[in-house]
Motif scaffolding. Structure first.
Motif, PDB file in Angstrom:
ATOM      1  N   TRP A  26       0.622  -1.294  -0.118  1.00  0.00           N
ATOM      2  CA  TRP A  26       0.072   0.076   0.214  1.00  0.00           C
ATOM      3  C   TRP A  26       0.846   1.269  -0.184  1.00  0.00           C
ATOM      4  O   TRP A  26       0.283   2.260  -0.159  1.00  0.00           O
ATOM      5  CB  TRP A  26      -0.819  -0.064   1.232  1.00  0.00           C
ATOM      6  CG  TRP A  26      -2.015  -0.940   1.231  1.00  0.00           C
ATOM      7  CD1 TRP A  26      -2.178  -2.232   1.810  1.00  0.00           C
ATOM      8  CD2 TRP A  26      -3.311  -0.776   0.509  1.00  0.00           C
ATOM      9  NE1 TRP A  26      -3.336  -2.961   1.359  1.00  0.00           N
ATOM     10  CE2 TRP A  26      -4.046  -2.115   1.002  1.00  0.00           C
ATOM     11  CE3 TRP A  26      -3.963  -0.005  -0.221  1.00  0.00           C
ATOM     12  CZ2 TRP A  26      -5.417  -2.094   0.195  1.00  0.00           C
ATOM     13  CZ3 TRP A  26      -5.173  -0.089  -0.585  1.00  0.00           C
ATOM     14  CH2 TRP A  26      -5.872  -1.068  -0.604  1.00  0.00           C
ATOM     15  N   GLN A  27       2.327   1.182   0.081  1.00  0.00           N
ATOM     16  CA  GLN A  27       3.133   2.427   0.506  1.00  0.00           C
ATOM     17  C   GLN A  27       2.773   3.270  -0.819  1.00  0.00           C
ATOM     18  O   GLN A  27       2.643   4.583  -0.394  1.00  0.00           O
ATOM     19  CB  GLN A  27       4.382   1.930   0.610  1.00  0.00           C
ATOM     20  CG  GLN A  27       5.425   3.131   0.889  1.00  0.00           C
ATOM     21  CD  GLN A  27       6.849   2.641   1.203  1.00  0.00           C
ATOM     22  OE1 GLN A  27       7.305   1.533   0.942  1.00  0.00           O
ATOM     23  NE2 GLN A  27       7.640   3.555   1.605  1.00  0.00           N
ATOM     24  N   ASP A  33      -0.648   4.833  -0.715  1.00  0.00           N
ATOM     25  CA  ASP A  33      -0.947   5.645   0.580  1.00  0.00           C
ATOM     26  C   ASP A  33      -0.373   6.933   0.313  1.00  0.00           C
ATOM     27  O   ASP A  33      -0.760   8.009   1.004  1.00  0.00           O
ATOM     28  CB  ASP A  33      -0.480   5.045   1.818  1.00  0.00           C
ATOM     29  CG  ASP A  33      -1.289   3.829   2.382  1.00  0.00           C
ATOM     30  OD1 ASP A  33      -2.449   3.577   1.736  1.00  0.00           O
ATOM     31  OD2 ASP A  33      -0.768   3.001   3.102  1.00  0.00           O
ATOM     32  N   GLU A  63      -2.130   9.228  -1.730  1.00  0.00           N
ATOM     33  CA  GLU A  63      -3.411   9.505  -1.356  1.00  0.00           C
ATOM     34  C   GLU A  63      -3.247   9.934   0.204  1.00  0.00           C
ATOM     35  O   GLU A  63      -3.901   9.700   1.071  1.00  0.00           O
ATOM     36  CB  GLU A  63      -4.479   8.390  -1.272  1.00  0.00           C
ATOM     37  CG  GLU A  63      -4.798   7.852  -2.413  1.00  0.00           C
ATOM     38  CD  GLU A  63      -5.470   8.616  -3.417  1.00  0.00           C
ATOM     39  OE1 GLU A  63      -6.338   9.457  -2.933  1.00  0.00           O
ATOM     40  OE2 GLU A  63      -4.920   8.792  -4.755  1.00  0.00           O
ATOM     41  N   PHE A  64      -2.326  10.668   0.477  1.00  0.00           N
ATOM     42  CA  PHE A  64      -1.531  11.324   1.562  1.00  0.00           C
ATOM     43  C   PHE A  64      -2.696  12.000   2.735  1.00  0.00           C
ATOM     44  O   PHE A  64      -2.603  12.020   3.683  1.00  0.00           O
ATOM     45  CB  PHE A  64      -0.235  11.959   1.711  1.00  0.00           C
ATOM     46  CG  PHE A  64      -0.500  13.185   1.169  1.00  0.00           C
ATOM     47  CD1 PHE A  64      -0.568  14.518   1.913  1.00  0.00           C
ATOM     48  CD2 PHE A  64      -0.195  13.277  -0.279  1.00  0.00           C
ATOM     49  CE1 PHE A  64      -0.748  15.623   1.284  1.00  0.00           C
ATOM     50  CE2 PHE A  64      -0.465  14.704  -0.892  1.00  0.00           C
ATOM     51  CZ  PHE A  64      -0.647  15.801   0.097  1.00  0.00           C
ATOM     52  N   TYR A  72      -6.008  11.334   2.979  1.00  0.00           N
ATOM     53  CA  TYR A  72      -6.891  10.559   3.297  1.00  0.00           C
ATOM     54  C   TYR A  72      -6.429   9.332   4.254  1.00  0.00           C
ATOM     55  O   TYR A  72      -5.240   9.122   4.358  1.00  0.00           O
ATOM     56  CB  TYR A  72      -7.284   9.743   2.116  1.00  0.00           C
ATOM     57  CG  TYR A  72      -7.740  10.652   0.675  1.00  0.00           C
ATOM     58  CD1 TYR A  72      -9.154  10.782   0.569  1.00  0.00           C
ATOM     59  CD2 TYR A  72      -6.800  11.169  -0.113  1.00  0.00           C
ATOM     60  CE1 TYR A  72      -9.513  11.716  -0.601  1.00  0.00           C
ATOM     61  CE2 TYR A  72      -7.408  11.932  -1.003  1.00  0.00           C
ATOM     62  CZ  TYR A  72      -8.758  12.060  -1.344  1.00  0.00           C
ATOM     63  OH  TYR A  72      -9.009  12.663  -2.454  1.00  0.00           O
ATOM     64  N   ASP A  73      -7.661   8.730   4.830  1.00  0.00           N
ATOM     65  CA  ASP A  73      -7.345   7.496   5.760  1.00  0.00           C
ATOM     66  C   ASP A  73      -7.803   6.397   4.680  1.00  0.00           C
ATOM     67  O   ASP A  73      -8.707   6.832   3.992  1.00  0.00           O
ATOM     68  CB  ASP A  73      -8.364   7.754   6.666  1.00  0.00           C
ATOM     69  CG  ASP A  73      -7.988   8.612   8.132  1.00  0.00           C
ATOM     70  OD1 ASP A  73      -6.447   9.010   8.017  1.00  0.00           O
ATOM     71  OD2 ASP A  73      -8.519   9.112   8.859  1.00  0.00           O
ATOM     72  N   ARG A  74      -7.153   5.409   5.002  1.00  0.00           N
ATOM     73  CA  ARG A  74      -7.501   4.213   4.214  1.00  0.00           C
ATOM     74  C   ARG A  74      -8.714   3.385   5.056  1.00  0.00           C
ATOM     75  O   ARG A  74      -8.118   3.194   6.234  1.00  0.00           O
ATOM     76  CB  ARG A  74      -6.357   3.321   3.828  1.00  0.00           C
ATOM     77  CG  ARG A  74      -6.810   2.081   2.879  1.00  0.00           C
ATOM     78  CD  ARG A  74      -5.456   1.331   2.319  1.00  0.00           C
ATOM     79  NE  ARG A  74      -4.240   1.618   2.893  1.00  0.00           N
ATOM     80  CZ  ARG A  74      -3.742   0.784   3.798  1.00  0.00           C
ATOM     81  NH1 ARG A  74      -4.185  -0.298   3.920  1.00  0.00           N
ATOM     82  NH2 ARG A  74      -2.329   1.139   4.447  1.00  0.00           N
ATOM     83  N   SER A 123     -10.504  -1.732  -0.017  1.00  0.00           N
ATOM     84  CA  SER A 123     -10.313  -0.416   1.086  1.00  0.00           C
ATOM     85  C   SER A 123     -10.621   0.852   0.188  1.00  0.00           C
ATOM     86  O   SER A 123     -10.575   0.797  -1.135  1.00  0.00           O
ATOM     87  CB  SER A 123      -9.071  -0.109   1.671  1.00  0.00           C
ATOM     88  OG  SER A 123      -8.873  -1.243   2.347  1.00  0.00           O
ATOM     89  N   TYR A 147     -10.351   5.393   0.107  1.00  0.00           N
ATOM     90  CA  TYR A 147      -9.748   6.419   1.079  1.00  0.00           C
ATOM     91  C   TYR A 147     -10.728   7.565   1.076  1.00  0.00           C
ATOM     92  O   TYR A 147     -11.440   7.964   0.183  1.00  0.00           O
ATOM     93  CB  TYR A 147      -8.573   7.176  -0.008  1.00  0.00           C
ATOM     94  CG  TYR A 147      -7.414   6.013   0.029  1.00  0.00           C
ATOM     95  CD1 TYR A 147      -6.298   6.276   0.857  1.00  0.00           C
ATOM     96  CD2 TYR A 147      -7.252   5.113  -0.964  1.00  0.00           C
ATOM     97  CE1 TYR A 147      -5.167   5.212   1.115  1.00  0.00           C
ATOM     98  CE2 TYR A 147      -6.165   4.377  -0.831  1.00  0.00           C
ATOM     99  CZ  TYR A 147      -5.317   4.577  -0.014  1.00  0.00           C
ATOM    100  OH  TYR A 147      -3.983   3.652  -0.073  1.00  0.00           O
TER     101      TYR A 147
END
Length: 189
Positions: free
Chosen positions: A70-71, A74, A77-78, A80-82, A100, A102
């Motif tokens: 997911w790195q 993620d 989409e920094f 956001y929360d996943r 998942s 975001y």
């Protein structure tokens, strides 16, 4: 049988597969959420998120995250929360597939504004993706099911600020412009 990798559900720019190279992208439908334009302190402009909406369904795509790595996603989409969402997404994969989405945390959201507009280059990418996957009816559904259009649109097509901008055909540009004119939004140059 090899277990499936996890998947993400994309509802904005991730619908446009020209913006990423994740595997096995396919249409899916999310229940209980709707899109909304918002701003956070982590970004200069307004962008899409989803918010709970019990009676709403929206179209998007799912795609595989190989090796559950997911790195990179993620990082993209920094702001956001996943969140786990497999129980809220209709798709053609086996029922036990991990999916998942975001979303910007509600406490971090503010409304877009003249200082934090919606980039037209970003909206163009989103609409182009919806057109390619869901056709003109999907584009209409995107505009109708998205909230937060109070933020002005910054016309940056000539010098795109969105890092994953795409070139639109003349007919794709006309489609975006048509829907924006129907909303009677403020366009900034």
């Amino acid at each position: 049988m090899t277990p499936l990798p996890p998947y993400f559900f994309g509802y904005g720019s991730l619908v446009n597969t020209a913006t990423h190279d994740y595997l096995d992208p396919q249409p899916a439908r999310l229940s209980g959420w709707r899109r909304r334009w918002c701003h956070t302190a982590l970004r200069d402009v307004a962008f899409l998120t989803v918010e709970p909406a019990p009676e709403v369904e929206i179209d998007g795509v799912i795609a595989a995250v190989p090796n559950a790595d997911w790195q990179a996603l993620d990082a993209r989409e920094f702001a956001y929360d996943r969140l786990p969402a497999d129980h809220q997404i209709r798709h053609s994969l086996p029922d036990h597939t991990e999916i998942s989405l975001y979303a910007v945390p509600p406490e971090a959201q503010t409304q877009g504004s003249d200082r934090h507009p919606i980039l037209l280059s970003y909206l163009d990418v989103v609409v182009q993706g919806h057109l390619q996957v869901f056709g003109a009816a999907g584009v209409e559904a995107f505009f109708a099911s998205t909230r937060g259009w109070e933020a002005p649109i910054l016309n940056d097509r000539q010098q795109p600020r969105y890092p994953r901008h795409q070139v639109l055909s003349a007919s794709e540009q006309r489609l975006v412009d048509h829907h924006l004119s129907q909303l009677n939004l403020q366009i900034l140059s």
